[in-house]
Design an enzyme around this catalytic site. Structure first.
Site, PDB file in Angstrom:
ATOM      1  N   ALA B 106       0.825  -1.209   0.000  1.00  0.00           N
ATOM      2  CA  ALA B 106       0.000   0.000   0.000  1.00  0.00           C
ATOM      3  C   ALA B 106       0.860   1.260   0.000  1.00  0.00           C
ATOM      4  CB  ALA B 106      -0.937  -0.005   1.200  1.00  0.00           C
ATOM      5  N   THR B 107       2.049   1.206   0.585  1.00  0.00           N
ATOM      6  CA  THR B 107       2.926   2.375   0.573  1.00  0.00           C
ATOM      7  C   THR B 107       3.257   2.764  -0.866  1.00  0.00           C
ATOM      8  OG1 THR B 107       3.882   1.819   2.718  1.00  0.00           O
ATOM      9  CG2 THR B 107       5.187   3.260   1.296  1.00  0.00           C
ATOM     10  N   GLN B 214      -6.759  -0.979   5.017  1.00  0.00           N
ATOM     11  CA  GLN B 214      -7.430  -1.573   6.176  1.00  0.00           C
ATOM     12  C   GLN B 214      -8.894  -1.915   5.882  1.00  0.00           C
ATOM     13  OE1 GLN B 214      -5.900  -2.363   8.938  1.00  0.00           O
ATOM     14  NE2 GLN B 214      -4.021  -1.173   8.890  1.00  0.00           N
ATOM     15  N   SER B 234      -3.218  -3.756   0.186  1.00  0.00           N
ATOM     16  CA  SER B 234      -1.987  -4.384   0.640  1.00  0.00           C
ATOM     17  C   SER B 234      -2.226  -5.842   1.001  1.00  0.00           C
ATOM     18  CB  SER B 234      -1.475  -3.622   1.869  1.00  0.00           C
ATOM     19  OG  SER B 234      -0.334  -4.255   2.392  1.00  0.00           O
ATOM     20  N   HIS B 236      -0.517  -7.899   3.138  1.00  0.00           N
ATOM     21  CA  HIS B 236      -0.312  -8.394   4.501  1.00  0.00           C
ATOM     22  C   HIS B 236      -1.345  -7.909   5.504  1.00  0.00           C
ATOM     23  CE1 HIS B 236       1.781  -4.950   6.590  1.00  0.00           C
ATOM     24  NE2 HIS B 236       1.892  -4.534   5.344  1.00  0.00           N
ATOM     25  N   THR B 274       9.920  -7.044 -12.679  1.00  0.00           N
ATOM     26  CA  THR B 274       9.325  -8.370 -12.799  1.00  0.00           C
ATOM     27  C   THR B 274       8.265  -8.568 -11.731  1.00  0.00           C
ATOM     28  OG1 THR B 274      11.383  -9.226 -13.695  1.00  0.00           O
ATOM     29  CG2 THR B 274       9.847 -10.850 -12.785  1.00  0.00           C
ATOM     30  N   CYS B 362       6.141   4.917  22.755  1.00  0.00           N
ATOM     31  CA  CYS B 362       6.962   4.911  23.953  1.00  0.00           C
ATOM     32  C   CYS B 362       8.262   4.156  23.752  1.00  0.00           C
ATOM     33  CB  CYS B 362       6.200   4.343  25.137  1.00  0.00           C
ATOM     34  SG  CYS B 362       5.707   2.644  24.922  1.00  0.00           S
TER      35      CYS B 362
HETATM   36  C1  PLP Z   1      -3.943   2.645   6.143  1.00  0.00           C
HETATM   37  C2  PLP Z   1      -2.619   2.096   5.711  1.00  0.00           C
HETATM   38  N1  PLP Z   1      -2.051   2.533   4.584  1.00  0.00           N
HETATM   39  C3  PLP Z   1      -0.871   2.053   4.162  1.00  0.00           C
HETATM   40  C4  PLP Z   1      -0.167   1.113   4.886  1.00  0.00           C
HETATM   41  C5  PLP Z   1       1.149   0.632   4.359  1.00  0.00           C
HETATM   42  O1  PLP Z   1       0.987  -0.629   3.759  1.00  0.00           O
HETATM   43  P1  PLP Z   1       2.225  -1.496   3.269  1.00  0.00           P
HETATM   44  O2  PLP Z   1       2.839  -2.071   4.494  1.00  0.00           O
HETATM   45  O3  PLP Z   1       1.611  -2.536   2.390  1.00  0.00           O
HETATM   46  O4  PLP Z   1       3.151  -0.621   2.518  1.00  0.00           O
HETATM   47  C6  PLP Z   1      -0.720   0.654   6.077  1.00  0.00           C
HETATM   48  C7  PLP Z   1      -0.017  -0.320   6.920  1.00  0.00           C
HETATM   49  O5  PLP Z   1       0.920  -0.045   7.625  1.00  0.00           O
HETATM   50  C8  PLP Z   1      -1.968   1.159   6.501  1.00  0.00           C
HETATM   51  O6  PLP Z   1      -2.526   0.747   7.636  1.00  0.00           O
END
Ligand code: PLP
Lengths: 98, 438
Positions: B106-107, B214, B234, B236, B274, B362
């Site tokens: 997702a990043t 999410q 994403s 995972h 790839t 923390c």
């Molecule tokens: C709302 C949201 N966006 C993006 C990400 C990033 O996803 P990824 O770890 O697949 O890059 C996360 C997870 O950390 C997320 O909770």
């Protein structure tokens, strides 16, 4: 009915294999999901739908067996704290039971 | 499950480092653990579903071909598997397979969507809108644009985390290229009004991107019904593998973008490199399973959330819910609670047998509370004591019961030591006290 018999046999086999699954969370999940699926399919009468449900059941049983082996080989050697703590008593015992 | 939780099976003696008690201790980061903590951090990541692993293994063993190889069986079978996975992802979100691009997560999807669209339309449109509670990768992509001359509006949200539609409408300008609002927040689980946002953006001729990391696979989502132009997901977060994700890019009306990766031109030129067949097959399997199990999963987490929330709040006073209390507005697998009159770090340390996240960073040197909670206007003290409980497909009743017991007993223990709590019990209004020093 042959199909109903096979469904029951598959269901029992899934519960049995599920209980042997090496991971605590998956043991619980397999029991829960097997019961749900069995209950959902109980009302299905269309012969082709019944056949495809049985096919899926057979595949899932084989999948559980394969993944049980994989988890047995690559799972953790340490147990989940819930499994370790014999003293632990849930507030209210979990509803479902195999 | 009585058979597993209340009366566990005999513990096998671990074959390494065994100690007298029949179980061995785990030592990590200076902390000693009796066993593996319960996992209640499903927003951070999820375990892979065995059905996903099962689908991936053939592509990690003998079917290792490059899906872009055109001249032999190895390539053909990998390509077929990749296209099958693409179709499964498309089906889950109501898209056409041609609109799905594989990424590393997702990043990357968020970076590609935000920077890619902004750069393509930069000559006419120089404004982007997002919210203050987005994931860091969205906020940082917007920051990146800002440093290069774009205007970015970071919209505030209501105290329950919801975006106000009138605030969004007022922020849209003739030169707005993109609105990016996440579907479900990773810290507090608030579900944004995606369909309303989509309809508004379409009516204004602005592209709408949503970070669905999410949400996809957990709540019903349809890109056409909600008029979404770009959607990130994403692997995972949905019981699939790490390091893989996808970006949905609408074809009609066409969304154009500049790629961030240059290279072989894979994925319609939008993401060269790839395609990782095993990961993509895993993502496809995760989406197929999510589509099939969604109602069962949702009913399960709804039941667990109710059990956890009432279990804690019936035994403890001074517990605040972060996020909407209305469960129509919150994904129930995410329960974020703050505990008044305890010290955040001590609380997390006391809960080391359950793996949860805290609103206070923390472990880092900064001790900065979560920017999401700050955006909601949560007091600093309460932000520091917030705990996010993340439940999912494989969470059990017994785990939730244990989390309740641990939380209640540790909060009580910490409060017994707190002079503030004593004053509250005696009826002193803490807020009225004039503190000598802050
Ligand atoms: C709302 C949201 N966006 C993006 C990400 C990033 O996803 P990824 O770890 O697949 O890059 C996360 C997870 O950390 C997320 O909770």
């Amino acid at each position: 009915m042959a199909a109903a018999n096979e469904a029951r046999t598959l269901f029992r086999a899934l519960l049995r294999e599920g209980k042997r699954f090496p991971n605590y969370n998956l043991r619980d999940f397999i029991q829960r999901r097997a019961k749900e699926s069995f209950r959902e399919s109980a009302g299905v009468t269309d012969p082709s739908a019944v056949q495809s449900l049985l096919k899926r059941g057979r595949e899932e049983l084989e999948l559980v067996k394969r993944q049980s082996t994989v988890y047995g080989l690559y799972g953790r050697k340490f147990k989940n704290v819930l499994e370790l703590d014999l003293k632990f008593k849930p507030n209210t015992p979990a509803a479902s039971s195999a | 499950m009585r058979g597993f939780a209340a009366a566990p099976q005999p513990v096998e003696d671990a074959d390494h480092g065994g100690s007298s008690g029949g179980s061995s201790m785990i030592e990590k980061k200076g902390i000693t653990l009796r066993g593996v903590p319960l996992y209640l951090d499903m927003q951070a990541t999820t375990p892979m579903d065995p059905r996903v692993i099962d689908a991936m293994l053939p592509f990690m063993t003998e079917q290792f071909g490059n899906p872009h190889s055109r001249t032999h069986l190895y390539g053909w079978e990998s390509e077929e598997a990749v296209e099958d996975a693409r179709a499964k992802i498309a089906r889950l979100i109501g898209a056409d397979p041609k609109e799905i691009i594989f990424t590393s997560g997702a990043t990357e999807s968020n970076n590609t969507a935000i920077k890619g669209v902004a750069m393509y339309y930069k000559d006419k449109k120089r404004h982007v809108i997002t919210t203050q509670t987005e994931h860091k990768c969205v906020l940082d992509s917007c920051r990146w644009l800002q440093q290069r001359g774009w205007d970015v509006t970071y919209l505030p949200v209501r105290p329950d985390g919801m975006l106000d539609m009138s605030v969004l409408e007022a922020a849209i300008r003739p030169d707005t290229a993109l609105v990016s609002v996440m579907a479900v927040n990773n810290e507090i689980g608030v579900v944004q009004p995606i369909s309303e946002i989509g309809a508004l953006c379409r009516s204004k001729g602005v592209f709408f991107h949503t970070d669905g990391a999410q949400a996809v696979g957990k709540l019903p989502l349809d890109v056409n019904a909600s008029k979404i132009d770009l959607l990130s997901l994403s692997g995972h977060k949905i019981y699939g593998p790490k390091g893989v994700g996808a970006l949905y890019v609408r074809r009609r009306p066409r969304v154009r973008m500049e790629p961030l990766m240059s290279g072989g031109g894979q994925e319609r030129g939008l993401r060269s490199g790839t395609v990782p067949t095993p990961l993509v097959v895993g993502l496809g399997a995760a989406c197929e399973v999510a589509a099939r199990d969604m109602q069962s999963d949702l009913a399960h987490v709804r039941r667990l959330e109710e059990r956890l929330r009432t279990g804690i709040t019936s035994q403890l006073q001074g517990v605040m819910l972060n996020g909407p209390s209305d469960l129509a507005l919150r994904y129930p697998g995410n329960l974020n609670l703050s505990f008044a009159y305890v010290e955040g770090e001590s609380l997390i340390m006391g809960l080391k047998e359950i793996a949860v996240s805290s609103g206070s960073a923390c472990t880092s040197a900064s001790l900065e509370p979560s920017y999401v909670l700050r955006a909601l206007g949560v007091e600093e003290e309460l932000a520091h004591t917030s705990i996010r409980y993340g439940m999912g497909r494989f969470t059990t009743d017994a785990e939730v019961d244990r989390a309740i017991d641990m939380t209640v007993s540790h909060v009580n223990k910490l409060r017994e030591m707190s002079p503030l709590w004593e004053m509250v019990q005696e009826g002193v209004d803490i807020k009225s006290i004039q503190w000598a020093q802050h």
